[in-house]
Write a protein that holds these residues in place. Sequence first.
Motif, mmCIF file in Angstrom:
data_model
loop_
_atom_site.group_PDB
_atom_site.id
_atom_site.type_symbol
_atom_site.label_atom_id
_atom_site.label_comp_id
_atom_site.label_asym_id
_atom_site.label_seq_id
_atom_site.Cartn_x
_atom_site.Cartn_y
_atom_site.Cartn_z
ATOM 1 N N UNK A 156 0.844 -1.195 0.000
ATOM 2 C CA UNK A 156 0.000 0.000 0.000
ATOM 3 C C UNK A 156 0.879 1.243 0.000
ATOM 4 N N UNK A 157 0.330 2.351 -0.461
ATOM 5 C CA UNK A 157 1.086 3.591 -0.578
ATOM 6 C C UNK A 157 0.288 4.743 0.045
ATOM 7 N N UNK A 158 1.030 5.774 0.471
ATOM 8 C CA UNK A 158 0.369 6.984 0.930
ATOM 9 C C UNK A 158 -0.231 7.722 -0.261
ATOM 10 N N UNK A 159 -1.270 8.511 0.021
ATOM 11 C CA UNK A 159 -1.975 9.225 -1.042
ATOM 12 C C UNK A 159 -1.035 10.139 -1.808
ATOM 13 N N UNK A 160 -0.145 10.819 -1.122
ATOM 14 C CA UNK A 160 0.778 11.752 -1.775
ATOM 15 C C UNK A 160 1.617 11.044 -2.846
ATOM 16 N N UNK A 161 2.101 9.856 -2.527
ATOM 17 C CA UNK A 161 2.921 9.110 -3.489
ATOM 18 C C UNK A 161 2.094 8.650 -4.682
ATOM 19 N N UNK A 162 0.871 8.186 -4.423
ATOM 20 C CA UNK A 162 0.018 7.725 -5.530
ATOM 21 C C UNK A 162 -0.324 8.865 -6.473
ATOM 22 N N UNK A 163 -0.595 10.039 -5.927
ATOM 23 C CA UNK A 163 -0.950 11.177 -6.780
ATOM 24 C C UNK A 163 0.243 11.688 -7.579
ATOM 25 N N UNK A 164 1.433 11.551 -7.025
ATOM 26 C CA UNK A 164 2.622 12.019 -7.744
ATOM 27 C C UNK A 164 3.018 11.073 -8.873
ATOM 28 N N UNK A 165 2.572 9.814 -8.813
ATOM 29 C CA UNK A 165 2.975 8.822 -9.809
ATOM 30 C C UNK A 165 1.862 8.426 -10.779
ATOM 31 N N UNK A 166 0.667 9.011 -10.621
ATOM 32 C CA UNK A 166 -0.463 8.642 -11.469
ATOM 33 C C UNK A 166 -1.221 9.886 -11.903
ATOM 34 N N UNK A 167 -1.884 9.764 -13.024
ATOM 35 C CA UNK A 167 -2.712 10.856 -13.538
ATOM 36 C C UNK A 167 -4.114 10.781 -12.948
ATOM 37 N N UNK A 168 -4.779 11.922 -12.932
ATOM 38 C CA UNK A 168 -6.165 11.991 -12.481
ATOM 39 C C UNK A 168 -7.103 11.876 -13.676
ATOM 40 N N UNK A 169 -8.275 11.304 -13.484
ATOM 41 C CA UNK A 169 -8.816 10.746 -12.235
ATOM 42 C C UNK A 169 -8.135 9.432 -11.864
ATOM 43 N N UNK A 170 -8.079 9.159 -10.553
ATOM 44 C CA UNK A 170 -7.400 7.982 -10.042
ATOM 45 C C UNK A 170 -8.329 7.273 -9.060
ATOM 46 N N UNK A 171 -8.575 5.987 -9.304
ATOM 47 C CA UNK A 171 -9.416 5.195 -8.415
ATOM 48 C C UNK A 171 -8.538 4.465 -7.408
ATOM 49 N N UNK A 172 -8.881 4.604 -6.132
ATOM 50 C CA UNK A 172 -8.078 4.001 -5.071
ATOM 51 C C UNK A 172 -8.998 3.287 -4.083
ATOM 52 N N UNK A 173 -8.434 2.353 -3.340
ATOM 53 C CA UNK A 173 -9.169 1.663 -2.286
ATOM 54 C C UNK A 173 -8.260 1.592 -1.071
ATOM 55 N N UNK A 174 -8.824 1.826 0.113
ATOM 56 C CA UNK A 174 -8.034 1.844 1.336
ATOM 57 C C UNK A 174 -7.482 0.460 1.647
ATOM 58 N N UNK A 175 -6.274 0.436 2.216
ATOM 59 C CA UNK A 175 -5.681 -0.846 2.600
ATOM 60 C C UNK A 175 -6.409 -1.460 3.786
ATOM 61 N N UNK A 176 -7.199 -0.658 4.486
ATOM 62 C CA UNK A 176 -8.016 -1.132 5.603
ATOM 63 C C UNK A 176 -9.474 -0.853 5.285
ATOM 64 N N UNK A 177 -10.325 -1.834 5.520
ATOM 65 C CA UNK A 177 -11.751 -1.613 5.307
ATOM 66 C C UNK A 177 -12.248 -0.565 6.293
ATOM 67 N N UNK A 178 -12.961 0.443 5.782
ATOM 68 C CA UNK A 178 -13.352 1.588 6.607
ATOM 69 C C UNK A 178 -14.853 1.830 6.553
ATOM 70 N N UNK A 179 -15.349 2.447 7.601
ATOM 71 C CA UNK A 179 -16.708 2.976 7.606
ATOM 72 C C UNK A 179 -16.656 4.362 8.244
ATOM 73 N N UNK A 180 -17.704 5.157 8.037
ATOM 74 C CA UNK A 180 -17.730 6.497 8.611
ATOM 75 C C UNK A 180 -19.144 6.860 9.021
ATOM 76 N N UNK A 181 -19.243 7.823 9.928
ATOM 77 C CA UNK A 181 -20.519 8.437 10.263
ATOM 78 C C UNK A 181 -20.259 9.876 10.666
ATOM 79 N N UNK A 182 -21.287 10.709 10.561
ATOM 80 C CA UNK A 182 -21.140 12.119 10.894
ATOM 81 C C UNK A 182 -20.930 12.291 12.395
ATOM 82 N N UNK A 183 -20.065 13.236 12.755
ATOM 83 C CA UNK A 183 -19.818 13.512 14.165
ATOM 84 C C UNK A 183 -21.026 14.191 14.802
ATOM 85 N N UNK A 184 -21.158 13.965 16.092
ATOM 86 C CA UNK A 184 -22.172 14.616 16.939
ATOM 87 C C UNK A 184 -23.580 14.457 16.397
ATOM 88 N N UNK A 185 -23.780 13.420 15.604
ATOM 89 C CA UNK A 185 -25.118 13.168 15.070
ATOM 90 C C UNK A 185 -25.659 11.919 15.747
#
Length: 427
Positions: A156-185
Amino acid sequence: MPDCRYTPSLNRNTSCWQPGHERAAEMNSGPENQQAIRKMLKQASLKRPTPSLPPQKMETSSVKWAPREYSLKEFVRKFETSFPAIIKITEGYLGKQEVDSISSSTVLRVHSLYYQKRAIATSSTGKVFSLPIKLRTLQFFVGNSILPSERYTKAARYLEELLSNNNLPLTIVSSTALSFKEKTSSGANQHPLNVLTVSETYEEHFLLGHPVEKGNIQIETPIVIPMYMKDIKLVMAEGYLNENSEKWTHICKHFDRKVQAEGLLEHFMVEEIFLLDRNDVSRKENTYDEIDRIYIDIHSIEFQKQIAPPKAAPEPVEEYTTTINTTAEYTTPINTTAEYTTPINTSNFPEDLHNLDMQEVCDCLQLLNMGQYTAAFQKEQIDGQLLFELKEEIMESCLGMNKLHIVKLLKFRDGWRPNTSNRTCND
């Protein structure tokens, strides 16, 4: 106008008493004079006055505030190169969330105008995120999917490295499965944060400083004022009302030294990932750093494997050609006893399905007596994260599921589990 931009003077008052004079006097005199010199120095030290230290707190009630009131954008444009400065918020800002607000009458020492490069990324569900390019808490793979085994074998690579070595648009997937929710909601649902498509980058600007509370600068709680807080109004400090410029200069220097010694602002970085409102993004008059951010909590999805081993694939059954089968949905004969001879063990079902791999999704289908769909799910590479993106029409048209099984799978995905007992349907 007095301000807080001070550089310690290199000049020293040579008449001030300085450590080491005693020893220098002894070394530069003969032995016969050293005793007399010691006596003279001792008497001088007794007469030396003790300097009174100026107060270390800012008397905010005695501060003289400039009559001119500025908007945030006006203030930045005019004083961008004149920081640090002491300001007071005269009109606050109430954001979409409590964490994104600043009240009027807040006094701040503004340290600098801070710049940060960020990236705009869109999820497969159409949600728009802003990520810091120098993000160091997450790493990513290039592509729109990653097999569970590859999470441990691919680099896996940091976002900065991926953006410097690839053109946009760039599709990426996190090395860790993630979920999110809004804070204080309260009651906010967790949403998967899986595949992201980075479309562009931008530079965000915000003021960086520290609040001044009860006359003390709060070093431990740096504060940022983003440019989207456009409703803010503020005034600048000009000194003290009693024109005591020496006292004002001292307290400003004291704040400067404290920030320099303890602030660590040279290492300051905003590492948060923000959610942006799609309606705000679509308005062309807004630049990205002027769009209200929605603060989110991101969690790593941990999954402890609790799924039973998959059942053996059933033997192929020849199609019925008789007219007994009146519907196309039941081309396989229904065994009225075998399916219920052993009750389903609900402990075999995982509580969170987001991190299932493809095989584990198929195991769930088997446990739900829907094994006939495993081949279609495997062909389409449906894992736990993609499972939550499936809509009813996709299940029916692309995976060949009947309406009852669609309802069953949707309920299962949302947390429903079969209520089983030790009785069979023949009891």
